[in-house]
Design a protein around this motif. Structure first.
Motif, PDB file in Angstrom:
ATOM      1  N   PRO A  91     -16.750 -13.157  48.243  1.00  0.00           N
ATOM      2  CA  PRO A  91     -15.675 -12.950  47.266  1.00  0.00           C
ATOM      3  C   PRO A  91     -15.650 -11.516  46.744  1.00  0.00           C
ATOM      4  O   PRO A  91     -16.663 -10.824  46.759  1.00  0.00           O
ATOM      5  CB  PRO A  91     -16.076 -13.910  46.141  1.00  0.00           C
ATOM      6  CG  PRO A  91     -17.587 -13.897  46.185  1.00  0.00           C
ATOM      7  CD  PRO A  91     -17.940 -13.784  47.640  1.00  0.00           C
ATOM      8  N   ILE A  92     -14.476 -11.094  46.283  1.00  0.00           N
ATOM      9  CA  ILE A  92     -14.371  -9.840  45.549  1.00  0.00           C
ATOM     10  C   ILE A  92     -14.712 -10.139  44.090  1.00  0.00           C
ATOM     11  O   ILE A  92     -14.232 -11.126  43.519  1.00  0.00           O
ATOM     12  CB  ILE A  92     -12.947  -9.248  45.641  1.00  0.00           C
ATOM     13  CG1 ILE A  92     -12.512  -9.119  47.110  1.00  0.00           C
ATOM     14  CG2 ILE A  92     -12.885  -7.905  44.931  1.00  0.00           C
ATOM     15  CD1 ILE A  92     -13.392  -8.223  47.944  1.00  0.00           C
ATOM     16  N   LEU A  93     -15.550  -9.317  43.495  1.00  0.00           N
ATOM     17  CA  LEU A  93     -16.015  -9.589  42.142  1.00  0.00           C
ATOM     18  C   LEU A  93     -14.876  -9.616  41.133  1.00  0.00           C
ATOM     19  O   LEU A  93     -13.920  -8.849  41.224  1.00  0.00           O
ATOM     20  CB  LEU A  93     -17.034  -8.526  41.724  1.00  0.00           C
ATOM     21  CG  LEU A  93     -18.441  -8.694  42.299  1.00  0.00           C
ATOM     22  CD1 LEU A  93     -19.274  -7.451  42.016  1.00  0.00           C
ATOM     23  CD2 LEU A  93     -19.121  -9.923  41.723  1.00  0.00           C
ATOM     24  N   ASP A  94     -15.020 -10.504  40.176  1.00  0.00           N
ATOM     25  CA  ASP A  94     -14.109 -10.606  39.038  1.00  0.00           C
ATOM     26  C   ASP A  94     -15.004 -10.901  37.841  1.00  0.00           C
ATOM     27  O   ASP A  94     -15.419 -12.037  37.631  1.00  0.00           O
ATOM     28  CB  ASP A  94     -13.101 -11.732  39.263  1.00  0.00           C
ATOM     29  CG  ASP A  94     -12.022 -11.782  38.194  1.00  0.00           C
ATOM     30  OD1 ASP A  94     -12.256 -11.258  37.086  1.00  0.00           O
ATOM     31  OD2 ASP A  94     -10.957 -12.351  38.461  1.00  0.00           O
ATOM     32  N   ASP A  95     -15.337  -9.863  37.065  1.00  0.00           N
ATOM     33  CA  ASP A  95     -16.308 -10.047  35.997  1.00  0.00           C
ATOM     34  C   ASP A  95     -15.970  -9.150  34.818  1.00  0.00           C
ATOM     35  O   ASP A  95     -14.873  -8.576  34.748  1.00  0.00           O
ATOM     36  CB  ASP A  95     -17.736  -9.787  36.498  1.00  0.00           C
ATOM     37  CG  ASP A  95     -17.935  -8.385  37.069  1.00  0.00           C
ATOM     38  OD1 ASP A  95     -17.120  -7.485  36.757  1.00  0.00           O
ATOM     39  OD2 ASP A  95     -18.903  -8.178  37.830  1.00  0.00           O
ATOM     40  N   ILE A  96     -16.915  -9.016  33.903  1.00  0.00           N
ATOM     41  CA  ILE A  96     -16.669  -8.256  32.687  1.00  0.00           C
ATOM     42  C   ILE A  96     -16.394  -6.779  32.964  1.00  0.00           C
ATOM     43  O   ILE A  96     -15.728  -6.091  32.199  1.00  0.00           O
ATOM     44  CB  ILE A  96     -17.863  -8.421  31.712  1.00  0.00           C
ATOM     45  CG1 ILE A  96     -17.489  -7.904  30.322  1.00  0.00           C
ATOM     46  CG2 ILE A  96     -19.112  -7.706  32.255  1.00  0.00           C
ATOM     47  CD1 ILE A  96     -18.504  -8.234  29.255  1.00  0.00           C
ATOM     48  N   GLU A  97     -16.900  -6.268  34.095  1.00  0.00           N
ATOM     49  CA  GLU A  97     -16.667  -4.864  34.442  1.00  0.00           C
ATOM     50  C   GLU A  97     -15.239  -4.625  34.897  1.00  0.00           C
ATOM     51  O   GLU A  97     -14.684  -3.539  34.700  1.00  0.00           O
ATOM     52  CB  GLU A  97     -17.640  -4.426  35.544  1.00  0.00           C
ATOM     53  CG  GLU A  97     -19.110  -4.549  35.180  1.00  0.00           C
ATOM     54  CD  GLU A  97     -19.505  -3.702  33.992  1.00  0.00           C
ATOM     55  OE1 GLU A  97     -18.890  -2.636  33.789  1.00  0.00           O
ATOM     56  OE2 GLU A  97     -20.432  -4.104  33.267  1.00  0.00           O
ATOM     57  N   GLY A  98     -14.637  -5.633  35.534  1.00  0.00           N
ATOM     58  CA  GLY A  98     -13.270  -5.456  36.004  1.00  0.00           C
ATOM     59  C   GLY A  98     -12.784  -6.647  36.796  1.00  0.00           C
ATOM     60  O   GLY A  98     -13.583  -7.340  37.443  1.00  0.00           O
ATOM     61  N   SER A  99     -11.490  -6.903  36.754  1.00  0.00           N
ATOM     62  CA  SER A  99     -10.913  -8.006  37.517  1.00  0.00           C
ATOM     63  C   SER A  99     -10.895  -7.669  39.011  1.00  0.00           C
ATOM     64  O   SER A  99     -11.065  -6.508  39.401  1.00  0.00           O
ATOM     65  CB  SER A  99      -9.483  -8.274  37.053  1.00  0.00           C
ATOM     66  OG  SER A  99      -8.641  -7.160  37.366  1.00  0.00           O
ATOM     67  N   THR A 100     -10.663  -8.681  39.822  1.00  0.00           N
ATOM     68  CA  THR A 100     -10.539  -8.457  41.263  1.00  0.00           C
ATOM     69  C   THR A 100      -9.435  -7.450  41.556  1.00  0.00           C
ATOM     70  O   THR A 100      -9.607  -6.517  42.351  1.00  0.00           O
ATOM     71  CB  THR A 100     -10.243  -9.789  41.979  1.00  0.00           C
ATOM     72  OG1 THR A 100     -11.367 -10.660  41.824  1.00  0.00           O
ATOM     73  CG2 THR A 100      -9.970  -9.562  43.458  1.00  0.00           C
ATOM     74  N   TYR A 155     -22.400  -0.364  34.323  1.00  0.00           N
ATOM     75  CA  TYR A 155     -22.444  -0.667  35.743  1.00  0.00           C
ATOM     76  C   TYR A 155     -21.161  -0.197  36.433  1.00  0.00           C
ATOM     77  O   TYR A 155     -20.115  -0.082  35.796  1.00  0.00           O
ATOM     78  CB  TYR A 155     -22.632  -2.173  35.962  1.00  0.00           C
ATOM     79  CG  TYR A 155     -23.996  -2.677  35.591  1.00  0.00           C
ATOM     80  CD1 TYR A 155     -25.133  -2.215  36.252  1.00  0.00           C
ATOM     81  CD2 TYR A 155     -24.166  -3.625  34.584  1.00  0.00           C
ATOM     82  CE1 TYR A 155     -26.397  -2.686  35.928  1.00  0.00           C
ATOM     83  CE2 TYR A 155     -25.428  -4.096  34.248  1.00  0.00           C
ATOM     84  CZ  TYR A 155     -26.536  -3.621  34.929  1.00  0.00           C
ATOM     85  OH  TYR A 155     -27.785  -4.085  34.598  1.00  0.00           O
ATOM     86  N   PRO A 156     -21.223   0.054  37.741  1.00  0.00           N
ATOM     87  CA  PRO A 156     -20.030   0.554  38.438  1.00  0.00           C
ATOM     88  C   PRO A 156     -19.023  -0.544  38.748  1.00  0.00           C
ATOM     89  O   PRO A 156     -19.388  -1.714  38.908  1.00  0.00           O
ATOM     90  CB  PRO A 156     -20.623   1.114  39.735  1.00  0.00           C
ATOM     91  CG  PRO A 156     -21.853   0.291  39.974  1.00  0.00           C
ATOM     92  CD  PRO A 156     -22.407   0.002  38.611  1.00  0.00           C
ATOM     93  N   LEU A 157     -17.772  -0.148  38.814  1.00  0.00           N
ATOM     94  CA  LEU A 157     -16.744  -1.017  39.387  1.00  0.00           C
ATOM     95  C   LEU A 157     -16.911  -1.053  40.899  1.00  0.00           C
ATOM     96  O   LEU A 157     -16.959  -2.120  41.501  1.00  0.00           O
ATOM     97  CB  LEU A 157     -15.358  -0.500  39.028  1.00  0.00           C
ATOM     98  CG  LEU A 157     -14.887  -0.750  37.607  1.00  0.00           C
ATOM     99  CD1 LEU A 157     -13.759   0.190  37.257  1.00  0.00           C
ATOM    100  CD2 LEU A 157     -14.454  -2.205  37.454  1.00  0.00           C
ATOM    101  N   VAL A 158     -16.976   0.130  41.498  1.00  0.00           N
ATOM    102  CA  VAL A 158     -17.218   0.233  42.942  1.00  0.00           C
ATOM    103  C   VAL A 158     -18.050   1.483  43.206  1.00  0.00           C
ATOM    104  O   VAL A 158     -17.944   2.481  42.492  1.00  0.00           O
ATOM    105  CB  VAL A 158     -15.904   0.302  43.764  1.00  0.00           C
ATOM    106  CG1 VAL A 158     -15.050  -0.934  43.557  1.00  0.00           C
ATOM    107  CG2 VAL A 158     -15.112   1.556  43.444  1.00  0.00           C
ATOM    108  N   THR A 159     -18.860   1.398  44.234  1.00  0.00           N
ATOM    109  CA  THR A 159     -19.588   2.556  44.746  1.00  0.00           C
ATOM    110  C   THR A 159     -19.388   2.584  46.251  1.00  0.00           C
ATOM    111  O   THR A 159     -19.523   1.545  46.914  1.00  0.00           O
ATOM    112  CB  THR A 159     -21.091   2.472  44.430  1.00  0.00           C
ATOM    113  OG1 THR A 159     -21.272   2.347  43.020  1.00  0.00           O
ATOM    114  CG2 THR A 159     -21.819   3.705  44.916  1.00  0.00           C
ATOM    115  N   VAL A 160     -19.074   3.749  46.781  1.00  0.00           N
ATOM    116  CA  VAL A 160     -18.859   3.894  48.222  1.00  0.00           C
ATOM    117  C   VAL A 160     -19.664   5.082  48.738  1.00  0.00           C
ATOM    118  O   VAL A 160     -19.564   6.188  48.193  1.00  0.00           O
ATOM    119  CB  VAL A 160     -17.369   4.093  48.571  1.00  0.00           C
ATOM    120  CG1 VAL A 160     -17.181   4.112  50.088  1.00  0.00           C
ATOM    121  CG2 VAL A 160     -16.503   3.001  47.933  1.00  0.00           C
TER     122      VAL A 160
END
Length: 279
Positions: free
Chosen positions: A247-256, A191-196
């Motif tokens: 909220p800004i995500l903080d999960d297994i893919e990456g911290s905030t 999964y992506p960290l971010v997509t823009v």
């Protein structure tokens, strides 16, 4: 394996699909609309989705429509992501679609299924938000066309028995300068960290985001900061990051913190690319 039994229904018209849904509900069943079905199957195996009646809308002609006429692009919501990628009528949407899952999955995932998905990335929504598209919705009140900004607020807002039929957009947007960037932890895996997604309308930059928060979004406040061209790029990005919804995500893919770092660099790349193209 899917852990429950269900009946399968294949309506050939919008009216038949809506009537089927109402009839099945009156029988005490729990119906669900189905087009590609990849997410429904995945989540039902995890006991996160239940239905004892499936209404397949893929055979409704309006849901399979693809047309450019009178300065408007019309896409049926049962079109697969592969079809959207290969026709390439809207290059920004085609790019977003091409980077979702793998080719085998994209052969099944539909535009409507991605928009309505429970998995929060829903990246095909991003270009649709940028071009102020309209969504055609069918339900017991008939067929309605509504702006996407009215019906998509973090997720699609549908009433029981409603389903997406088509997406419509002004063809003038289709050739505007654009960029789509997807950042993952490891190459093209996971999964992506971010997509823009970003699009330039005249001198106005429009941006939409996925993976930053637990919902896709477009923010006027973020765009205002990114368009403050009297400021250097780094300042515009810093101010834009302060306007992100929570909220800004903080999960297994990456911290905030790591997500914001990746997003900062992604926005730098996008602004640099689009503004250099002006010269």
């Amino acid at each position: 394996m899917v852990s429950f039994d269900f009946t399968y229904h294949r309506p050939s018209s919008i009216e038949e699909a809506v009537q089927l849904f109402a009839s099945l509900q009156r029988q005490g069943k729990t119906p669900i609309y189905y087009s590609g079905g990849t997410e429904i199957i995945t989540l039902s195996r995890l006991n996160l989705v239940f239905a004892d009646a499936v209404i397949d809308i893929k055979h409704i002609p309006e849901c399979q429509s693809f047309d450019i006429s009178q300065n408007q692009l019309v896409l049926g919501t049962a079109l697969t992501l592969t079809a959207i990628e290969e026709t390439n009528a809207f290059p920004l949407l085609a790019k977003a679609a091409s980077e979702i899952a793998d080719r085998t999955a994209r052969n099944q995932i539909t535009l409507g299924g991605n928009i309505c998905g429970q998995i929060f990335y829903r990246e095909t929504v991003l270009p649709l938000l940028l071009v102020d598209s309209d969504i055609v919705i069918a339900g017991k009140s008939g067929v309605q066309q509504r702006p996407i900004h009215e019906v998509f607020q973090q997720s699609i807002q549908l009433q029981p028995g409603e389903f997406l039929v088509q997406v419509k957009m002004n063809a003038a947007y289709l050739t505007m300068p654009h960029v789509h960037m997807k950042r993952r932890k490891q190459g093209k895996v996971g999964y992506p960290l971010v997509t823009v997604s970003a699009l330039k309308k005249g001198n106005e930059l429009r941006t939409a985001f996925s993976g930053v928060c637990p919902f896709p979004f477009r923010s006027p406040k973020v765009e205002e900061m990114l368009n403050a061209r009297h400021l250097p790029i780094n300042a515009r990005i810093d101010y834009a990051l302060q306007q992100l919804p929570e909220p800004i995500l903080d999960d297994i893919e990456g911290s905030t913190e790591y997500r914001l770092f990746v997003l900062e660099n992604t926005l730098w790349d996008i602004l640099t690319e689009l503004e250099e193209a002006e010269r």
